[in-house]
Design an enzyme around this catalytic site. Structure first.
Site, PDB file in Angstrom:
ATOM      1  N   ASP A  92       0.811  -1.222   0.000  1.00  0.00           N
ATOM      2  CA  ASP A  92       0.000   0.000   0.000  1.00  0.00           C
ATOM      3  C   ASP A  92       0.846   1.275   0.000  1.00  0.00           C
ATOM      4  O   ASP A  92       0.310   2.376   0.070  1.00  0.00           O
ATOM      5  CB  ASP A  92      -0.967   0.012   1.186  1.00  0.00           C
ATOM      6  CG  ASP A  92      -0.265   0.095   2.543  1.00  0.00           C
ATOM      7  OD1 ASP A  92       0.991   0.060   2.586  1.00  0.00           O
ATOM      8  OD2 ASP A  92      -0.967   0.182   3.576  1.00  0.00           O
TER       9      ASP A  92
ATOM     10  N   ASP B  95       9.005  10.945  23.962  1.00  0.00           N
ATOM     11  CA  ASP B  95       8.979  12.103  23.083  1.00  0.00           C
ATOM     12  C   ASP B  95       8.746  13.379  23.897  1.00  0.00           C
ATOM     13  O   ASP B  95       7.964  13.389  24.852  1.00  0.00           O
ATOM     14  CB  ASP B  95       7.852  11.915  22.057  1.00  0.00           C
ATOM     15  CG  ASP B  95       7.747  13.056  21.076  1.00  0.00           C
ATOM     16  OD1 ASP B  95       8.633  13.180  20.214  1.00  0.00           O
ATOM     17  OD2 ASP B  95       6.773  13.835  21.171  1.00  0.00           O
TER      18      ASP B  95
ATOM     19  N   GLU C  50      13.657  12.369  24.892  1.00  0.00           N
ATOM     20  CA  GLU C  50      13.976  13.384  23.890  1.00  0.00           C
ATOM     21  C   GLU C  50      14.097  14.704  24.643  1.00  0.00           C
ATOM     22  O   GLU C  50      13.107  15.355  24.955  1.00  0.00           O
ATOM     23  CB  GLU C  50      12.887  13.476  22.831  1.00  0.00           C
ATOM     24  CG  GLU C  50      13.205  14.507  21.755  1.00  0.00           C
ATOM     25  CD  GLU C  50      12.021  14.844  20.869  1.00  0.00           C
ATOM     26  OE1 GLU C  50      12.254  15.259  19.715  1.00  0.00           O
ATOM     27  OE2 GLU C  50      10.861  14.726  21.330  1.00  0.00           O
TER      28      GLU C  50
END
Length: 593
Positions: free
Chosen positions: A51, A225, A279
């Site tokens: 895909d 994150d 992070e």
């Protein structure tokens, strides 16, 4: 309908629950201190169903590549269910795999194959914010009295506008008005990413339960994150003139951050061998030390951005200097603090390709400069992270038009800077081509076929046209290839403990001797450093230059033998002097003076 009492009971039960994850094995050295890690950006790694989008079936089919490379751990970037306002960094359901990437069964297949090859799996946890389509936020915005209202940060407006003048990371106000309840909610990033309220213990408890869920499935750690944005200011006021001039975020390394990290450690990670890495945007040396000191119970390590931001200011690309890189590497060794374990990297999904950024602009030196960067990356103290494609020397894409980009930040910048008339289109595009995150997100280059072996369909982002030359198949089994060199460097790092854990000493030529200006705003020269522990010492010499260079060994030092070089027949020391060819890198076993 859930009541406030039910939410409170949920929070209490989660905070008191046992971690339910593997206990630490009592090893003297944690596994992640010995590891070489590798980041996968799932959308661009390998498509398994045609895909045009990478997925876990494709990743499972490429586990052997990772094992043959020699990595010990894989960090899988954002992969949970998401509407993709920011490529998965807007999570709709933390317990469900993004449909683009397959099913939970597909994830389990990848995990089992990775573990069978001795590879740890680290998952991305986006805990500063969720998607505005997450069930928690859908409930939160229903009314001011909803039990989930305090899961997010809602405030009344001021004088007909937002509560403060704070700006979002990608441009525009950091507050979004919600007409249904007549208040604003905070979003550090785009409006579809509302910030979670970490002051609420029920939020923390719910997030900790998500960590337990994935740990129970067998993952070995988590990358958090935007971890430095969790702690918002206690008093929400406009930025001062100094803050505005410094272009700093409104929430970076707030005073409660260490407390939040310790709380998470206490309730989830204490007594386990799970690896935690943050992070740490905007965090300098002292803040990294505070977050990762092994006596405090916080994170194990953190991604710093001092080097990454040296030559990139938003969409602007500026020159970089070798002196700044040298200074950062010395500082990031943390030789002043034995309780901090550093992390080293040159690429990830948020920055352009290292060979285009720090390597030679001349095509004939591109591969050797990619190998030189590998020499540096894998001979510095800490846990090194290799980004997908870095091991074959993938370079920036030749972007020329805004419609070639998929990154939300690129298009937001186009609206803010070009469509507003502030910046000419040509200026913006010339800079963006060197600074964009999409440079790192083009599909992995497996072979020289039409779509680089990434997909049998139409790739979600264009494949770099250089894939006909730069690909895994072309480098497989080739002694002088970038891929072969990465394998050799990883093996050498394991064999020579001083390269992974030893003390760092810069022994480069003094001052700016040997610096050379090159096209593209890059400067280079000779860079040399000593790595030493009780088992031995190694001298790393790097010639960041399109010209040959001479390096005189420090007084009393003897270069005993070559351990590795990125070119055939590395120079031996003659009269205490080494002559390095353009972009040559050599590591010598030495007897320090």
């Amino acid at each position: 309908m859930i009541s406030r009492r039910d939410v409170a009971k949920l929070g209490a039960s989660l905070l008191l629950a046992p971690a339910g994850v593997r206990a630490a094995r009592g090893a003297a050295v944690p596994w992640w201190k010995r590891a070489v890690a590798y980041e996968i950006y799932p959308r661009s790694f390998q498509d398994g169903n045609g895909d045009g989008i990478g997925d876990f079936r494709g990743m499972a089919a490429r586990v052997d590549h990772l094992a043959d490379l020699g990595v010990d751990a894989v960090w899988v970037a954002a992969c949970f269910d998401s509407p993709n306002a920011d490529n998965g960094y807007d999570v709709r359901d933390y317990r469900r795999i993004m449909p683009d990437f397959g099913t939970m069964a597909d994830f389990d297949l990848f995990l089992s194959r990775a573990r069978a090859r001795g590879i740890h799996v680290i998952l991305d946890m986006v805990f500063n914010h969720t998607s505005d389509e997450h069930e928690w936020f859908v409930r939160s915005r229903q009314s001011r009295d909803d039990p989930y209202r305090d899961f997010y940060i809602w405030r009344d407006g001021r004088d007909g506008g937002p509560p403060t003048d704070w700006q979002a990371a990608f441009g525009g106000p950091a507050w979004q008005f919600d007409a249904r309840t007549g208040q604003y909610y905070l979003h550090t990033f785009v409006a579809k990413q509302p910030d979670l309220n970490w002051e609420n213990p029920q939020v923390r408890a719910a997030l900790y339960d998500i960590l337990r869920f994935w740990a129970a499935k067998g993952v070995s750690g988590f990358r958090f994150d935007a971890i430095t944005s969790l702690a918002k200011p206690s008093a929400m006021r406009d930025l001062t003139p100094a803050q505005r001039a410094g272009s700093g975020a409104f929430a970076e390394i707030g005073p409660r951050l260490e407390g939040y990290l310790h709380d998470m450690y206490t309730h989830v990670f204490a007594g386990t061998d799970l690896y935690t890495v943050g992070e740490a945007w905007g965090a300098p040396h002292a803040a990294i030390a505070a977050m990762t000191d092994d006596r405090r119970g916080g994170l194990n390590s953190a991604f710093r951005f001092d080097l990454q931001l040296q030559d990139i200011r938003g969409w602007r690309k500026t020159p970089w200097r070798l002196e700044a890189m040298r200074a950062f590497n010395a500082d990031n060794a943390f030789d002043d603090d034995p309780h901090v374990w550093p992390l080293v990297y040159l690429e990830d999904h948020d920055f352009p390709r290292a060979v285009s950024r720090y390597g030679s602009a001349r095509p004939e030196f591109r591969e050797r400069s990619a190998m030189l960067l590998a020499t540096m990356l894998l001979s510095l103290k800490g846990t090194p992270f290799i980004y997908q494609g870095q091991e074959i020397g993938m370079a920036n894409y030749p972007f020329t038009a805004i419609d070639q980009y998929r990154d939300v930040a690129a298009h937001q910048g186009w609206r803010d800077e070009v469509l507003s008339g502030r910046v000419p289109a040509a200026t913006y595009l010339a800079n963006l081509a060197q600074s964009s995150r999409d440079n790192a997100r083009t599909p992995m280059q497996w072979d020289g076929s039409a779509h680089a072996g990434f997909t049998t369909g139409v790739p979600w982002l264009a494949v770099n046209p250089d894939h006909v030359r730069v690909n895994v198949a072309a480098q497989q089994g080739v002694a002088g290839s970038v891929l072969s060199f990465y394998r050799r460097m990883i093996a050498l790092r394991r064999a020579r403990s001083c390269l992974a854990t030893g003390r760092y000493q810069d022994v480069s030529p003094e001052g700016r001797q040997g610096d050379v200006d090159r096209p593209g705003g890059r400067t280079g020269g000779l860079y040399a450093y000593l790595r030493r522990d009780e088992a031995g010492a190694a001298l790393v010499v790097l010639n960041f230059s399109d010209a040959a260079a001479r390096y005189a060994l420090p007084d009393g030092m003897a270069a005993e033998r070559v351990l590795i070089g990125n070119l055939p027949h590395p120079a031996a020391a003659v009269g205490g002097v080494l002559v390095l060819r353009p972009w040559e890198s050599v590591i010598y076993a030495v007897r320090p003076g």
